[in-house]
Design an enzyme around this catalytic site. Sequence first.
Site, PDB file in Angstrom:
ATOM      1  N   GLU A 284       0.829  -1.217   0.000  1.00  0.00           N
ATOM      2  CA  GLU A 284       0.000   0.000   0.000  1.00  0.00           C
ATOM      3  C   GLU A 284       0.866   1.271   0.000  1.00  0.00           C
ATOM      4  OE1 GLU A 284      -3.481   0.554   2.361  1.00  0.00           O
ATOM      5  OE2 GLU A 284      -4.137  -1.516   2.120  1.00  0.00           O
ATOM      6  N   HIS A 393       0.382  -8.306  -2.118  1.00  0.00           N
ATOM      7  CA  HIS A 393      -0.780  -7.839  -1.366  1.00  0.00           C
ATOM      8  C   HIS A 393      -2.003  -8.444  -2.038  1.00  0.00           C
ATOM      9  CE1 HIS A 393      -3.193  -4.139   0.317  1.00  0.00           C
ATOM     10  NE2 HIS A 393      -3.582  -5.298   0.836  1.00  0.00           N
ATOM     11  N   ASP A 441       0.801  -8.665   2.821  1.00  0.00           N
ATOM     12  CA  ASP A 441      -0.538  -8.647   3.403  1.00  0.00           C
ATOM     13  C   ASP A 441      -1.378  -9.645   2.618  1.00  0.00           C
ATOM     14  OD1 ASP A 441      -3.087  -8.179   4.292  1.00  0.00           O
ATOM     15  OD2 ASP A 441      -3.157  -6.062   3.720  1.00  0.00           O
ATOM     16  N   ASN A 443      -4.353 -10.890   3.739  1.00  0.00           N
ATOM     17  CA  ASN A 443      -5.783 -10.764   4.053  1.00  0.00           C
ATOM     18  C   ASN A 443      -6.428 -12.115   4.322  1.00  0.00           C
ATOM     19  OD1 ASN A 443      -6.535  -7.909   4.008  1.00  0.00           O
ATOM     20  ND2 ASN A 443      -5.853  -7.950   1.877  1.00  0.00           N
ATOM     21  N   ASN A 498      -3.519  -6.886  12.357  1.00  0.00           N
ATOM     22  CA  ASN A 498      -4.449  -5.861  11.877  1.00  0.00           C
ATOM     23  C   ASN A 498      -5.486  -5.626  12.968  1.00  0.00           C
ATOM     24  OD1 ASN A 498      -7.361  -5.581  10.209  1.00  0.00           O
ATOM     25  ND2 ASN A 498      -5.734  -4.252   9.490  1.00  0.00           N
TER      26      ASN A 498
END
Length: 577
Positions: A284, A393, A441, A443, A498
């Site tokens: 990001e 990501h 990341d 997720n 997170n």
Amino acid sequence: MIDATKSIISTLEEQEKAKKANNPAGTVTTPTTSSALLHNKKLANDLDDDHIQEEQRMRQKTQGKQLWCQLDLSGQGLINLAPKLFQYDFLESLYLNNNKLSVIPPIIKKLRGLRTLDLSHNRINEVPPELGLCFNLRYLYLFDNNIKTLPTEFGNLIELLFLGIEGNPVDLKIANLLSEKGTKELIAHLRDTKTSLTPKPRPWLLLEDDGEVIDPTAHPEAYQNETNGSDSFTMTSYNTLCQHYATPKMYKYTPSWALSWEFRRKALHELIVSYNSDVVCMQEVETRTFHEFWVPVMTERGYKGIFFNKTRSKTMGEADSKKVDGCATFYKTKKFNLIQKQNFEYNSVCMGSEKYKKTKDLFNRFMNKDNIALITLLEHIESGEKITIANTHLHWDPAFNDVKTLQVGILLEELQTILKKFHHTSSNEEVKNSSLIICGDFNSVKDSAVYQLFATGAVSKHSELDGRDYGKFTDEGFRHNFKLKSAYDNIGELPFTNLSPTFTEVIDYIWYSTSTFQVKGLLGKVDEEYASHCIGFPDAHFPSDHIPLVTKFQIKKSGAKKPDFKPDFKSGPSRKT
């Protein structure tokens, strides 16, 4: 309770009519408790609908197992509250008004599902800061107590629509702000008030060869003498939260000054520099920020960087394309030489290869996601080891966990192809034992298909893939030949990577090949006491909604004969395989 509230409203209406009759000229009078409550009369009149909605929500949330979510203990003469009450974490409405309570215990923070709380007409002198952790509250009634002030932690009450504090000797600044600007502005004011709460630094953990954490109290010399040897290096992986995503609407629990890009950019800079890692992988990162901020900052400290942004930038004008985020990998030039770089977009790989069956799920669920991977092939100067580092990501939406699994499947297949060319071999055994790190990341939580695929080498039966068709990947299952482990699995993973009001989980990882690397150090968890007072990051001390992962690796086969490296592929976008 509903009838009693309606009765109070009716009485207040009559009082208001009487006041108007006594004041026919319409002269201005000082606002009273009744006028403040009447201003929110529609909230009281809608109580019936609210209760119906609460019950419907509870039935859906618990699949019909929990049929009630309201508890009325008003007018019972209560002096204390039993601890068992706070085990009812399913409660959405709790009425404790018209009792003799003088203290509300901090354990109330367990009732985070509360939407309505009535503590009116008690003997409460102060409300605990922990009540601010009940961030789902919409209506909080504190009428007629002895409360003089409100804790700054009330800034966390991001959903609060109405706060009733009349009938308390409350600070005039708070009372005036509430009466003049309303509940939302008062909560925003409390949120923006800086607090003295500061987290303890995250501890640095040293690991034995068997993965056990070395006790710093029993072996302080291990920490005092800890250095990076010729066969080791450190790396950081961190989702820095792109400034275009850090909006007040998305992060309404963050103080406005802590959400500003000027504040966060400085804090991110200080954090990255403090770790002084040999390799830094960030996700990001805005395109413009990479070139205009991170490159100068990191170059000054002896790094070089590589960047690849999401593919949506190809459809935009020059100005807008610079706002698109991507992945950035920096490496210390005194520690590593860059041998080759490669990047690809997951959807382009699918379209450019015949081995991916073009199913409805592929077109309808997968192809409109523009996630990417950035791969660097580095030479560790001191040992001569050739190390492949993949920085990625994955898609964010939990409704598309199958998409994330396919993205990882593609990443691992692409890496096998790249490494075969890297080593000039067709041997799966040599590829399996190559030096590989995959970070980013993802997720994906620990029980996800993504985690299972990385950790076990295969996933065929998983609820996240049920009913999906991605050709051989779902027909035969996902498989790969690498021996991978999460660096933080050595300590059982962190409590979270997170943190947000609705989602607190581990979703960031550093995966490494166990045949060539050993984890010798890890940056530990966030201060638990501090985290227990937070509902989400970013905040004053954590500039992203993620926390960085930092690992020290030791190269197992340092000094062993390395294969010659003669790359025969070009860096750039995805190619046919």
